[in-house]
Design an enzyme around this catalytic site. Structure first.
Site, PDB file in Angstrom:
ATOM      1  N   ASN A 112       0.858  -1.188   0.000  1.00 12.18           N
ATOM      2  CA  ASN A 112       0.000   0.000   0.000  1.00 12.18           C
ATOM      3  C   ASN A 112       0.903   1.250   0.000  1.00 12.18           C
ATOM      4  O   ASN A 112       1.477   1.598   1.033  1.00 12.18           O
ATOM      5  CB  ASN A 112      -0.902  -0.037   1.242  1.00 12.18           C
ATOM      6  CG  ASN A 112      -1.828   1.163   1.315  1.00 12.18           C
ATOM      7  OD1 ASN A 112      -1.554   2.225   0.750  1.00 12.18           O
ATOM      8  ND2 ASN A 112      -2.929   0.998   2.031  1.00 12.18           N
ATOM      9  N   LYS A 127       0.394   3.877   2.756  1.00 15.28           N
ATOM     10  CA  LYS A 127       0.867   3.436   4.074  1.00 15.28           C
ATOM     11  C   LYS A 127       2.397   3.524   4.119  1.00 15.28           C
ATOM     12  O   LYS A 127       2.970   4.022   5.092  1.00 15.28           O
ATOM     13  CB  LYS A 127       0.410   1.991   4.318  1.00 15.28           C
ATOM     14  CG  LYS A 127       0.705   1.504   5.711  1.00 15.28           C
ATOM     15  CD  LYS A 127       0.671  -0.002   5.792  1.00 15.28           C
ATOM     16  CE  LYS A 127      -0.698  -0.560   6.059  1.00 15.28           C
ATOM     17  NZ  LYS A 127      -0.669  -2.021   6.311  1.00 15.28           N
ATOM     18  N   GLU A 146      -0.577 -14.334   2.587  1.00 18.62           N
ATOM     19  CA  GLU A 146      -1.919 -14.712   3.023  1.00 18.62           C
ATOM     20  C   GLU A 146      -2.118 -14.232   4.448  1.00 18.62           C
ATOM     21  O   GLU A 146      -1.475 -14.736   5.374  1.00 18.62           O
ATOM     22  CB  GLU A 146      -2.064 -16.231   2.959  1.00 18.62           C
ATOM     23  CG  GLU A 146      -3.097 -16.627   1.923  1.00 18.62           C
ATOM     24  CD  GLU A 146      -3.418 -18.080   2.004  1.00 18.62           C
ATOM     25  OE1 GLU A 146      -4.298 -18.458   2.806  1.00 18.62           O
ATOM     26  OE2 GLU A 146      -2.743 -18.833   1.285  1.00 18.62           O
ATOM     27  N   ASP A 199       0.170  -3.896  10.371  1.00 15.57           N
ATOM     28  CA  ASP A 199      -1.192  -4.336  10.076  1.00 15.57           C
ATOM     29  C   ASP A 199      -2.099  -3.432  10.892  1.00 15.57           C
ATOM     30  O   ASP A 199      -1.904  -3.270  12.108  1.00 15.57           O
ATOM     31  CB  ASP A 199      -1.426  -5.808  10.406  1.00 15.57           C
ATOM     32  CG  ASP A 199      -2.684  -6.297   9.705  1.00 15.57           C
ATOM     33  OD1 ASP A 199      -2.660  -6.415   8.467  1.00 15.57           O
ATOM     34  OD2 ASP A 199      -3.702  -6.530  10.391  1.00 15.57           O
ATOM     35  N   SER A 200      -3.042  -2.829  10.219  1.00 15.23           N
ATOM     36  CA  SER A 200      -3.816  -1.797  10.901  1.00 15.23           C
ATOM     37  C   SER A 200      -5.266  -1.849  10.473  1.00 15.23           C
ATOM     38  O   SER A 200      -5.627  -2.555   9.523  1.00 15.23           O
ATOM     39  CB  SER A 200      -3.214  -0.430  10.586  1.00 15.23           C
ATOM     40  OG  SER A 200      -2.926  -0.322   9.216  1.00 15.23           O
ATOM     41  N   GLY A 258      -7.450   5.708   3.054  1.00 15.86           N
ATOM     42  CA  GLY A 258      -8.389   4.824   3.765  1.00 15.86           C
ATOM     43  C   GLY A 258      -9.585   5.574   4.340  1.00 15.86           C
ATOM     44  O   GLY A 258     -10.261   6.338   3.647  1.00 15.86           O
ATOM     45  N   TYR A 259      -9.835   5.350   5.619  1.00 16.49           N
ATOM     46  CA  TYR A 259     -11.005   5.910   6.290  1.00 16.49           C
ATOM     47  C   TYR A 259     -10.747   7.320   6.851  1.00 16.49           C
ATOM     48  O   TYR A 259     -11.585   7.858   7.578  1.00 16.49           O
ATOM     49  CB  TYR A 259     -11.438   4.991   7.447  1.00 16.49           C
ATOM     50  CG  TYR A 259     -11.844   3.597   7.013  1.00 16.49           C
ATOM     51  CD1 TYR A 259     -13.177   3.292   6.742  1.00 16.49           C
ATOM     52  CD2 TYR A 259     -10.902   2.581   6.878  1.00 16.49           C
ATOM     53  CE1 TYR A 259     -13.561   2.012   6.350  1.00 16.49           C
ATOM     54  CE2 TYR A 259     -11.279   1.297   6.481  1.00 16.49           C
ATOM     55  CZ  TYR A 259     -12.604   1.028   6.224  1.00 16.49           C
ATOM     56  OH  TYR A 259     -12.977  -0.238   5.830  1.00 16.49           O
ATOM     57  N   LYS A 309      -1.151  14.563  11.695  1.00 18.54           N
ATOM     58  CA  LYS A 309      -1.732  13.218  11.856  1.00 18.54           C
ATOM     59  C   LYS A 309      -0.725  12.300  12.552  1.00 18.54           C
ATOM     60  O   LYS A 309      -1.073  11.608  13.511  1.00 18.54           O
ATOM     61  CB  LYS A 309      -2.136  12.645  10.490  1.00 18.54           C
ATOM     62  CG  LYS A 309      -2.642  11.211  10.592  1.00 18.54           C
ATOM     63  CD  LYS A 309      -2.997  10.565   9.257  1.00 18.54           C
ATOM     64  CE  LYS A 309      -3.295   9.082   9.454  1.00 18.54           C
ATOM     65  NZ  LYS A 309      -3.511   8.334   8.216  1.00 18.54           N
TER      66      LYS A 309
HETATM   67  P1  ITT Z   1      -0.483  -4.052   3.249  1.00 18.70           P
HETATM   68  O1  ITT Z   1      -1.129  -5.224   3.959  1.00 18.70           O
HETATM   69  O2  ITT Z   1       0.151  -4.434   1.949  1.00 18.70           O
HETATM   70  O3  ITT Z   1       0.445  -3.269   4.147  1.00 18.70           O
HETATM   71  P2  ITT Z   1      -3.164  -2.923   3.331  1.00 18.70           P
HETATM   72  O4  ITT Z   1      -3.725  -1.588   2.996  1.00 18.70           O
HETATM   73  O5  ITT Z   1      -3.922  -4.128   2.817  1.00 18.70           O
HETATM   74  O6  ITT Z   1      -1.631  -2.975   2.836  1.00 18.70           O
HETATM   75  P3  ITT Z   1      -3.836  -3.696   6.021  1.00 18.70           P
HETATM   76  O7  ITT Z   1      -4.157  -5.105   5.681  1.00 18.70           O
HETATM   77  O8  ITT Z   1      -3.055  -3.414   7.270  1.00 18.70           O
HETATM   78  O9  ITT Z   1      -2.992  -3.000   4.868  1.00 18.70           O
HETATM   79  O10 ITT Z   1      -5.193  -2.857   6.029  1.00 18.70           O
HETATM   80  C1  ITT Z   1      -5.202  -1.608   6.579  1.00 18.70           C
HETATM   81  C2  ITT Z   1      -6.482  -0.893   6.161  1.00 18.70           C
HETATM   82  O11 ITT Z   1      -7.004  -0.185   7.309  1.00 18.70           O
HETATM   83  C3  ITT Z   1      -6.179   0.186   5.128  1.00 18.70           C
HETATM   84  O12 ITT Z   1      -6.280  -0.327   3.807  1.00 18.70           O
HETATM   85  C4  ITT Z   1      -7.221   1.250   5.462  1.00 18.70           C
HETATM   86  O13 ITT Z   1      -8.459   0.907   4.890  1.00 18.70           O
HETATM   87  C5  ITT Z   1      -7.337   1.134   6.978  1.00 18.70           C
HETATM   88  N1  ITT Z   1      -6.356   2.036   7.637  1.00 18.70           N
HETATM   89  C6  ITT Z   1      -5.246   1.673   8.329  1.00 18.70           C
HETATM   90  N2  ITT Z   1      -4.568   2.754   8.738  1.00 18.70           N
HETATM   91  C7  ITT Z   1      -5.254   3.823   8.300  1.00 18.70           C
HETATM   92  C8  ITT Z   1      -5.060   5.207   8.391  1.00 18.70           C
HETATM   93  O14 ITT Z   1      -3.983   5.728   8.975  1.00 18.70           O
HETATM   94  N3  ITT Z   1      -5.966   6.009   7.843  1.00 18.70           N
HETATM   95  C9  ITT Z   1      -7.056   5.514   7.229  1.00 18.70           C
HETATM   96  N4  ITT Z   1      -7.303   4.216   7.063  1.00 18.70           N
HETATM   97  C10 ITT Z   1      -6.410   3.369   7.599  1.00 18.70           C
END
Ligand code: ITT
Length: 206
Positions: free
Chosen positions: A12, A15, A40, A69-70, A160-161, A182
């Protein structure tokens, strides 16, 4: 132990950009993987999925690797979006959405529908970080930020959100904040700053 560079196990770019902005001023160079690696993410916890990502990338590139992971935890509809935050729009629960005009916007649309007419809009962002140094040698850290979900999206920064999350004590969304504003209070900023403290402790004791 001396740690100056880490590979970031993420596909991402937004991120990755945040992780870079937070770690570079703290003296840690962030390396981007030369190719995407399929992981996975089968764990049902943030820390479990961060471990899977860090370990998988480490096994391919053999250098210290950090994964985040977030996700967003929304009390009214717990455990969603939670560990499913990035693909919430695809889940059958609360009705599927098309990823248009983007996955982020579809996720926001679905969450706002799920919370329509709900009074309890409290939520928190969580970030779990795993730094995989070597087989069996890891450092883990977590950070969170509490807040609430707005009724309409505001702002165009972040990802994201962010356009629908207002952190506690503020009256604007993460998407209305400059990146450094932020990062000072965000789940990811907190988790990464704590991680650097843990690394420094290890450096002192080795
Ligand atoms: P990687 O696993 O490849 O790192 P990903 O986006 O799929 O990328 P995650 O599985 O950790 O990562 O999903 C995190 C999701 O949570 C992310 O796609 C957003 O939708 C949300 N998220 C996490 N941190 C955020 C932030 O700081 N601001 C807004 N949304 C966030």
């Amino acid at each position: 132990m001396s740690l100056k560079k880490v590979l970031v196990a993420s596909s991402n770019p937004k991120k990755v950009k945040e992780i870079k902005e937070i770690l570079t001023p703290l003296g840690i160079e962030v390396l981007i993987p030369p190719k995407k690696v399929e992981v996975e993410e089968w764990a049902n916890t943030f820390i479990g999925n961060a471990y899977l990502k860090a370990k998988t990338y480490y096994e391919v590139f053999q250098i210290p690797t950090l994964a985040d992971d977030s996700g967003l935890i929304v009390d009214e509809i717990y455990p969603y979006p939670g560990v499913y935050s990035s693909r919430f729009y695809q889940l059958d629960v609360f009705g599927r959405e098309k990823p248009e005009p983007s996955e982020d916007i579809a996720n926001i649309r679905k969450l706002l529908k799920a919370l329509e007419n709900k009074k309890n809009r409290s939520a928190k962002f969580v970030s779990a970080i795993v730094l995989y140094l070597d087989a069996g040698k890891i450092i883990a850290s977590e950070g969170e930020v509490k807040g609430f979900i707005t009724t309409t999206p505001k702002g165009d920064k972040g990802f994201g959100y962010d356009p629908i999350f207002v952190p506690e004590g503020y009256n604007k969304t993460f998407a209305e904040m400059e990146p450094n504003e932020k990062h000072k209070i965000s789940h990811r900023g907190r988790a990464l700053k704590n991680l650097v403290k843990l690394i420094e402790k290890l450096q002192c004791s080795s």
